[in-house]
Scaffold this motif. Structure first.
Motif, PDB file in Angstrom:
ATOM      1  N   GLY A 213     -28.368  -7.522   5.187  1.00 52.93           N
ATOM      2  CA  GLY A 213     -28.343  -6.066   5.045  1.00 52.93           C
ATOM      3  C   GLY A 213     -27.559  -5.381   6.145  1.00 52.93           C
ATOM      4  N   MET A 214     -27.487  -6.007   7.313  1.00 52.89           N
ATOM      5  CA  MET A 214     -26.760  -5.390   8.417  1.00 52.89           C
ATOM      6  C   MET A 214     -25.254  -5.434   8.197  1.00 52.89           C
ATOM      7  SD  MET A 214     -29.048  -6.501  11.705  1.00 52.89           S
ATOM      8  CE  MET A 214     -30.855  -6.398  11.607  1.00 52.89           C
ATOM      9  N   VAL A 215     -24.771  -6.433   7.465  1.00 52.61           N
ATOM     10  CA  VAL A 215     -23.361  -6.441   7.060  1.00 52.61           C
ATOM     11  C   VAL A 215     -23.089  -5.253   6.145  1.00 52.61           C
ATOM     12  CG1 VAL A 215     -21.570  -7.696   5.794  1.00 52.61           C
ATOM     13  CG2 VAL A 215     -23.143  -8.943   7.283  1.00 52.61           C
ATOM     14  N   ASP A 216     -23.975  -5.050   5.182  1.00 53.53           N
ATOM     15  CA  ASP A 216     -23.799  -3.959   4.229  1.00 53.53           C
ATOM     16  C   ASP A 216     -23.835  -2.599   4.930  1.00 53.53           C
ATOM     17  OD1 ASP A 216     -23.753  -5.905   2.258  1.00 53.53           O
ATOM     18  OD2 ASP A 216     -25.893  -5.736   1.846  1.00 53.53           O
ATOM     19  N   LEU A 217     -24.735  -2.452   5.921  1.00 54.09           N
ATOM     20  CA  LEU A 217     -24.796  -1.198   6.667  1.00 54.09           C
ATOM     21  C   LEU A 217     -23.512  -0.968   7.456  1.00 54.09           C
ATOM     22  CD1 LEU A 217     -28.473  -1.240   7.991  1.00 54.09           C
ATOM     23  CD2 LEU A 217     -27.520   0.308   6.275  1.00 54.09           C
ATOM     24  N   ALA A 218     -22.982  -2.012   8.072  1.00 60.99           N
ATOM     25  CA  ALA A 218     -21.739  -1.874   8.828  1.00 60.99           C
ATOM     26  C   ALA A 218     -20.596  -1.429   7.920  1.00 60.99           C
ATOM     27  CB  ALA A 218     -21.387  -3.190   9.516  1.00 60.99           C
TER      28      ALA A 218
ATOM     29  N   ARG B   6     -25.592 -22.728   4.611  1.00 57.44           N
ATOM     30  CA  ARG B   6     -25.673 -21.928   3.384  1.00 57.44           C
ATOM     31  C   ARG B   6     -25.717 -20.443   3.711  1.00 57.44           C
ATOM     32  NH1 ARG B   6     -31.388 -21.325   0.709  1.00 57.44           N
ATOM     33  NH2 ARG B   6     -31.505 -20.205   2.687  1.00 57.44           N
ATOM     34  N   ASP B   7     -26.603 -20.065   4.643  1.00 54.58           N
ATOM     35  CA  ASP B   7     -26.750 -18.649   4.976  1.00 54.58           C
ATOM     36  C   ASP B   7     -25.536 -18.119   5.728  1.00 54.58           C
ATOM     37  OD1 ASP B   7     -29.289 -18.287   3.792  1.00 54.58           O
ATOM     38  OD2 ASP B   7     -30.235 -19.263   5.494  1.00 54.58           O
ATOM     39  N   LEU B   8     -24.952 -18.949   6.599  1.00 51.48           N
ATOM     40  CA  LEU B   8     -23.749 -18.530   7.309  1.00 51.48           C
ATOM     41  C   LEU B   8     -22.612 -18.286   6.327  1.00 51.48           C
ATOM     42  CD1 LEU B   8     -22.136 -18.030   9.893  1.00 51.48           C
ATOM     43  CD2 LEU B   8     -21.764 -20.512  10.059  1.00 51.48           C
ATOM     44  N   ALA B   9     -22.427 -19.197   5.372  1.00 53.11           N
ATOM     45  CA  ALA B   9     -21.364 -19.027   4.381  1.00 53.11           C
ATOM     46  C   ALA B   9     -21.574 -17.763   3.556  1.00 53.11           C
ATOM     47  CB  ALA B   9     -21.310 -20.255   3.468  1.00 53.11           C
ATOM     48  N   PHE B  10     -22.830 -17.476   3.224  1.00 54.96           N
ATOM     49  CA  PHE B  10     -23.154 -16.256   2.474  1.00 54.96           C
ATOM     50  C   PHE B  10     -22.746 -15.014   3.261  1.00 54.96           C
ATOM     51  CE2 PHE B  10     -26.715 -13.183   1.323  1.00 54.96           C
ATOM     52  CZ  PHE B  10     -26.129 -12.758   0.142  1.00 54.96           C
ATOM     53  N   LEU B  11     -23.038 -15.004   4.558  1.00 53.31           N
ATOM     54  CA  LEU B  11     -22.658 -13.866   5.394  1.00 53.31           C
ATOM     55  C   LEU B  11     -21.144 -13.733   5.501  1.00 53.31           C
ATOM     56  CD1 LEU B  11     -25.283 -14.323   8.251  1.00 53.31           C
ATOM     57  CD2 LEU B  11     -25.216 -12.437   6.621  1.00 53.31           C
ATOM     58  N   VAL B  12     -20.469 -14.843   5.734  1.00 54.01           N
ATOM     59  CA  VAL B  12     -19.010 -14.817   5.867  1.00 54.01           C
ATOM     60  C   VAL B  12     -18.365 -14.306   4.584  1.00 54.01           C
ATOM     61  CG1 VAL B  12     -16.944 -16.233   6.210  1.00 54.01           C
ATOM     62  CG2 VAL B  12     -18.979 -16.622   7.623  1.00 54.01           C
ATOM     63  N   ASP B  13     -18.874 -14.753   3.440  1.00 55.66           N
ATOM     64  CA  ASP B  13     -18.323 -14.319   2.156  1.00 55.66           C
ATOM     65  C   ASP B  13     -18.572 -12.842   1.877  1.00 55.66           C
ATOM     66  OD1 ASP B  13     -17.345 -16.814   1.646  1.00 55.66           O
ATOM     67  OD2 ASP B  13     -18.988 -17.430   0.314  1.00 55.66           O
ATOM     68  N   SER B  14     -19.477 -12.226   2.636  1.00 55.12           N
ATOM     69  CA  SER B  14     -19.809 -10.811   2.444  1.00 55.12           C
ATOM     70  C   SER B  14     -18.935  -9.876   3.271  1.00 55.12           C
ATOM     71  CB  SER B  14     -21.278 -10.574   2.824  1.00 55.12           C
ATOM     72  OG  SER B  14     -22.151 -11.395   2.079  1.00 55.12           O
TER      73      SER B  14
END
Length: 273
Positions: free
Chosen positions: A149-154, A182-190
């Motif tokens: 969610g913090m990626v989305d807020l940024a 898995r979670d790191l890749a998800f964040l990077v892809d976001s």
């Protein structure tokens, strides 16, 4: 693939000499740890500061003497003060180091649970105000992300004009969000196109996340703020020892390590005059 930027988070706000006697508190200790980490291969020193008794402080004067000491020892290293401070500090306290005009500073993009009853509070207005002040001062934010969610807020605050692009993110994993590939890749892809990223694995996750960053083309943060062990059950002798381990891993995997000048180019910072 870009060269690897290594950040050394040399002391943090919470870890103490009881956790590892090599955690730096004094100005001289912070200078020595920063210099050793820099010589080992770190291009960025992520900086919290302490009073001599180890209590965390965001006092601008304390930051200045610590930053001056670091610059005296390694003039070209990128110093990245924290605006996170410690749990319970006011926004005004936390923002003080930005007044010193560093090249970078951290910008936490959300509230999170920080262990036990501790909550690290970052309201929408806090984030917007910190972003606005950093833009006014010409300071590039490193956006601290503890969950998706913090990626989305940024991204939202960028669209609203509070954070400039290209954005640089630091994924702090193992606190609120799991530290898995898995979670790191998800964040990077976001991330928005053109963004850069670093990952900080907390505790036992530090080196696995550093390896993931090396392979995936990101960057890595290590240091006593996140982890005080060099291997299971063995305390690290210094932040430099942790940096050296990442350099060895990068060499084994064929990824070159960036100098401070190269890190500035990758991050879009102005070259030193």
């Amino acid at each position: 693939m870009e060269k690897l930027i290594i950040t050394a988070a040399i002391c943090g706000a919470e870890v103490t000499k009881e956790n590892n006697p090599n955690v730096p508190y004094t100005v001289e200790e912070i200078g020595k740890e920063a210099e050793a980490a820099y010589k080992a291969g770190a291009s960025i020193i992520h900086l919290h500061v302490r009073n001599d008794d180890g209590t965390p402080t965001q006092d601008k004067a304390r930051f200045k003497v610590c930053m001056d000491e670091i610059r005296k020892r390694c003039p070209d290293v990128i110093i990245q003060p924290s605006t996170g401070g410690a749990v319970g500090m006011s926004d005004e306290e936390r923002l003080q180091p930005v007044e010193l005009g560093p090249e970078m500073a951290t910008l936490d993009c959300g509230t999170l649970n920080f262990g036990g009853d501790e909550i690290f509070v970052n309201t929408e207005n806090t984030i917007k105000n910190f972003g606005k002040v950093m833009m006014e001062k010409g300071v590039k934010p490193e956006i601290e992300v503890f969950d998706k969610g913090m990626v989305d807020l940024a991204i939202r605050y960028h669209k609203q004009g509070f954070i400039k692009a290209p954005m640089h993110f630091d994924f702090v994993l193992g606190v609120q969000m799991d530290a898995t590939v898995r979670d790191l890749a998800f964040l990077v892809d976001s991330l928005p196109e053109g963004s850069t990223w670093t990952v900080s694995g907390v505790g036992r996750h530090e080196m696995p996340m550093a390896v993931a960053a090396i392979i995936m083309g990101g960057h890595a943060r290590v240091g006593f703020e996140d982890n005080v062990y060099i291997e299971k059950g063995v305390l690290a002798e210094s932040n430099a020892q942790l940096v050296e381990k990442v350099v060895r891993l990068a060499n084994e995997l064929g990824r070159e390590v960036a100098t401070p000048a190269e890190a500035r180019e990758i991050l879009g910072l102005k070259p030193l005059k």
